[in-house]
Design a protein around this motif. Structure first.
Motif, PDB file in Angstrom:
ATOM      1  N   ASP A 153     -15.995  -6.235   3.099  1.00  0.00           N
ATOM      2  CA  ASP A 153     -16.565  -5.965   1.777  1.00  0.00           C
ATOM      3  C   ASP A 153     -15.518  -5.454   0.788  1.00  0.00           C
ATOM      4  OD1 ASP A 153     -19.063  -6.741   2.669  1.00  0.00           O
ATOM      5  OD2 ASP A 153     -19.642  -4.693   3.240  1.00  0.00           O
ATOM      6  N   ASP A 154     -14.469  -4.779   1.309  1.00  0.00           N
ATOM      7  CA  ASP A 154     -13.479  -4.175   0.415  1.00  0.00           C
ATOM      8  C   ASP A 154     -12.253  -5.071   0.187  1.00  0.00           C
ATOM      9  OD1 ASP A 154     -12.473  -4.030   2.968  1.00  0.00           O
ATOM     10  OD2 ASP A 154     -11.872  -1.925   2.853  1.00  0.00           O
ATOM     11  N   ALA A 155     -12.321  -6.329   0.606  1.00  0.00           N
ATOM     12  CA  ALA A 155     -11.179  -7.228   0.396  1.00  0.00           C
ATOM     13  C   ALA A 155     -10.929  -7.404  -1.102  1.00  0.00           C
ATOM     14  CB  ALA A 155     -11.438  -8.575   1.050  1.00  0.00           C
ATOM     15  N   ARG A 156      -9.678  -7.251  -1.529  1.00  0.00           N
ATOM     16  CA  ARG A 156      -9.367  -7.286  -2.955  1.00  0.00           C
ATOM     17  C   ARG A 156      -8.591  -8.535  -3.365  1.00  0.00           C
ATOM     18  NH1 ARG A 156      -7.573  -0.986  -4.210  1.00  0.00           N
ATOM     19  NH2 ARG A 156      -9.549  -0.026  -3.540  1.00  0.00           N
ATOM     20  N   ALA A 157      -7.945  -9.183  -2.418  1.00  0.00           N
ATOM     21  CA  ALA A 157      -7.133 -10.357  -2.761  1.00  0.00           C
ATOM     22  C   ALA A 157      -8.051 -11.567  -2.875  1.00  0.00           C
ATOM     23  CB  ALA A 157      -6.059 -10.581  -1.708  1.00  0.00           C
ATOM     24  N   ARG A 158      -8.441 -11.899  -4.094  1.00  0.00           N
ATOM     25  CA  ARG A 158      -9.355 -13.006  -4.333  1.00  0.00           C
ATOM     26  C   ARG A 158      -8.802 -13.881  -5.454  1.00  0.00           C
ATOM     27  NH1 ARG A 158     -14.513 -11.655  -2.103  1.00  0.00           N
ATOM     28  NH2 ARG A 158     -14.674  -9.453  -1.542  1.00  0.00           N
ATOM     29  N   PHE A 159      -9.021 -15.177  -5.332  1.00  0.00           N
ATOM     30  CA  PHE A 159      -8.646 -16.078  -6.418  1.00  0.00           C
ATOM     31  C   PHE A 159      -9.547 -17.299  -6.390  1.00  0.00           C
ATOM     32  CE2 PHE A 159      -5.906 -17.102  -2.768  1.00  0.00           C
ATOM     33  CZ  PHE A 159      -6.017 -18.488  -2.665  1.00  0.00           C
ATOM     34  N   ALA A 160      -9.719 -17.907  -7.558  1.00  0.00           N
ATOM     35  CA  ALA A 160     -10.536 -19.114  -7.660  1.00  0.00           C
ATOM     36  C   ALA A 160      -9.736 -20.310  -7.171  1.00  0.00           C
ATOM     37  CB  ALA A 160     -10.968 -19.331  -9.107  1.00  0.00           C
ATOM     38  N   TRP A 161     -10.426 -21.258  -6.555  1.00  0.00           N
ATOM     39  CA  TRP A 161      -9.812 -22.495  -6.092  1.00  0.00           C
ATOM     40  C   TRP A 161     -10.467 -23.658  -6.831  1.00  0.00           C
ATOM     41  CZ3 TRP A 161     -10.967 -25.458  -1.002  1.00  0.00           C
ATOM     42  CH2 TRP A 161     -10.057 -26.525  -0.850  1.00  0.00           C
ATOM     43  N   PRO A 162      -9.844 -24.127  -7.900  1.00  0.00           N
ATOM     44  CA  PRO A 162     -10.427 -25.252  -8.647  1.00  0.00           C
ATOM     45  C   PRO A 162     -10.378 -26.531  -7.810  1.00  0.00           C
ATOM     46  CG  PRO A 162      -8.751 -24.078  -9.942  1.00  0.00           C
ATOM     47  CD  PRO A 162      -8.613 -23.634  -8.523  1.00  0.00           C
ATOM     48  N   GLN A 225      -5.972 -13.399   7.229  1.00  0.00           N
ATOM     49  CA  GLN A 225      -7.236 -14.108   7.355  1.00  0.00           C
ATOM     50  C   GLN A 225      -7.638 -14.636   5.977  1.00  0.00           C
ATOM     51  OE1 GLN A 225     -10.137 -12.316  10.453  1.00  0.00           O
ATOM     52  NE2 GLN A 225      -9.089 -10.552   9.593  1.00  0.00           N
ATOM     53  N   VAL A 226      -8.301 -15.792   5.973  1.00  0.00           N
ATOM     54  CA  VAL A 226      -8.669 -16.455   4.728  1.00  0.00           C
ATOM     55  C   VAL A 226     -10.116 -16.912   4.824  1.00  0.00           C
ATOM     56  CG1 VAL A 226      -8.142 -18.354   3.155  1.00  0.00           C
ATOM     57  CG2 VAL A 226      -6.289 -17.276   4.460  1.00  0.00           C
ATOM     58  N   TRP A 227     -10.847 -16.758   3.709  1.00  0.00           N
ATOM     59  CA  TRP A 227     -12.212 -17.278   3.613  1.00  0.00           C
ATOM     60  C   TRP A 227     -12.350 -18.028   2.293  1.00  0.00           C
ATOM     61  CZ3 TRP A 227     -10.761 -12.414   4.963  1.00  0.00           C
ATOM     62  CH2 TRP A 227     -11.122 -11.952   6.239  1.00  0.00           C
ATOM     63  N   ALA A 228     -12.974 -19.170   2.322  1.00  0.00           N
ATOM     64  CA  ALA A 228     -13.299 -19.908   1.102  1.00  0.00           C
ATOM     65  C   ALA A 228     -14.815 -19.965   0.986  1.00  0.00           C
ATOM     66  CB  ALA A 228     -12.707 -21.311   1.138  1.00  0.00           C
ATOM     67  N   THR A 229     -15.337 -19.423  -0.094  1.00  0.00           N
ATOM     68  CA  THR A 229     -16.775 -19.366  -0.328  1.00  0.00           C
ATOM     69  C   THR A 229     -17.142 -20.356  -1.421  1.00  0.00           C
ATOM     70  OG1 THR A 229     -16.789 -17.021   0.264  1.00  0.00           O
ATOM     71  CG2 THR A 229     -18.686 -17.850  -0.954  1.00  0.00           C
ATOM     72  N   ALA A 230     -18.073 -21.248  -1.128  1.00  0.00           N
ATOM     73  CA  ALA A 230     -18.527 -22.264  -2.087  1.00  0.00           C
ATOM     74  C   ALA A 230     -19.927 -21.917  -2.559  1.00  0.00           C
ATOM     75  CB  ALA A 230     -18.500 -23.640  -1.441  1.00  0.00           C
ATOM     76  N   ASP A 231     -20.063 -21.628  -3.849  1.00  0.00           N
ATOM     77  CA  ASP A 231     -21.353 -21.244  -4.425  1.00  0.00           C
ATOM     78  C   ASP A 231     -22.011 -20.123  -3.621  1.00  0.00           C
ATOM     79  OD1 ASP A 231     -21.064 -23.092  -6.443  1.00  0.00           O
ATOM     80  OD2 ASP A 231     -22.254 -24.636  -5.453  1.00  0.00           O
ATOM     81  N   GLY A 232     -21.189 -19.149  -3.237  1.00  0.00           N
ATOM     82  CA  GLY A 232     -21.689 -17.965  -2.556  1.00  0.00           C
ATOM     83  C   GLY A 232     -21.859 -18.093  -1.060  1.00  0.00           C
TER      84      GLY A 232
END
Length: 243
Positions: A153-162, A225-232
């Protein structure tokens, strides 16, 4: 943890050759993981086509493990080999070995789920599969279970992937190899992640056209670790660590 089993002493092993090209490498000249995933995908498709496997196109990648002993380099000739290393009721595991003439070394395993083209739902492995690949797999049974955790929940490294038009394949989903570009983007800020390393990607659901995708990155033991979330909804999870 997925076990990378040895090449079988008997049964079908399909071989191919490839050379690392300009579009396959990082600015430093090493083979990128997304390009390696494309090599695995292409060799697998060539094998099933050569074997005349029924429903050869009706398979999707569930998870992939790539162990890099040494990254192949720009223009390095590669020798590739693939074989079936295990099966389940609706899926099969494929091992791939890549050996470069200049020391590149990659071992990988990909779990492919068979699906019904009409409904899009998983279906049992087609008739005739065991006659082609059974001897090589040696009766080994594998699972398609996914085991990566959700992002903290506290992960801060986030970016959009167009998403780009070129990310999608004939199924209308972001291609498996294109998903590894997210992992490479995360690795670009972690220069300490050099070979030997182990990288894993797991696909929870497909990423459709028009989806809004956000990537979360967190540090992990000896890696990330990496997660990609699509529309939540979490669609892709990955982890990379020094071996």
């Amino acid at each position: 943890m997925t076990e990378l089993v040895d090449r079988p002493g008997a049964g079908r092993v399909f071989e191919g050759q490839r050379r690392v090209r300009l579009a396959d490498v990082s600015p430093a000249g090493r083979l990128r993981l997304d390009a390696a995933a494309r090599f695995l995908q292409d060799l697998s498709a060539d094998d099933t086509a050569d074997a005349a496997l029924p429903d050869a196109e009706a398979w999707v990648v569930r998870k992939t493990v790539i162990e890099v002993g040494a990254f192949p380099r720009y223009l390095e000739p590669l020798r590739l080999a693939t074989w079936c290393s295990g099966t389940g009721s609706h899926w099969a595991e494929r091992r791939i070995s890549i050996v470069g003439d200049q020391g590149g070394a990659i071992e990988a395993a990909t779990t492919w789920v068979h699906f019904d083209a009409g409904s899009g739902r998983p279906s049992r492995i087609p008739a005739g599969f065991d006659e082609i690949y059974g001897e090589a797999s040696g009766g080994r049974r594998v699972k398609a279970r996914l085991d990566h955790p959700d992002p903290p929940d506290d992960a801060r490294a986030r970016f959009a992937w167009p998403l780009r038009f070129t990310d999608f394949d004939v199924l209308g989903h972001v291609n498996n190899a294109a998903c590894w570009q997210v992992v490479e983007e995360a690795m670009s800020a972690r220069r300490e992640l050099r070979a030997p390393l182990r990288a894993e990607a797991q696909h929870r659901t497909a990423i459709e056209r028009g989806a809004g995708v956000e990537v979360t990155v967190a540090d992990a033991d000896a890696g990330l670790q990496v997660w990609a979330t699509a529309d939540g909804q979490i669609a892709l999870t990955a982890r990379v660590a020094r071996a």
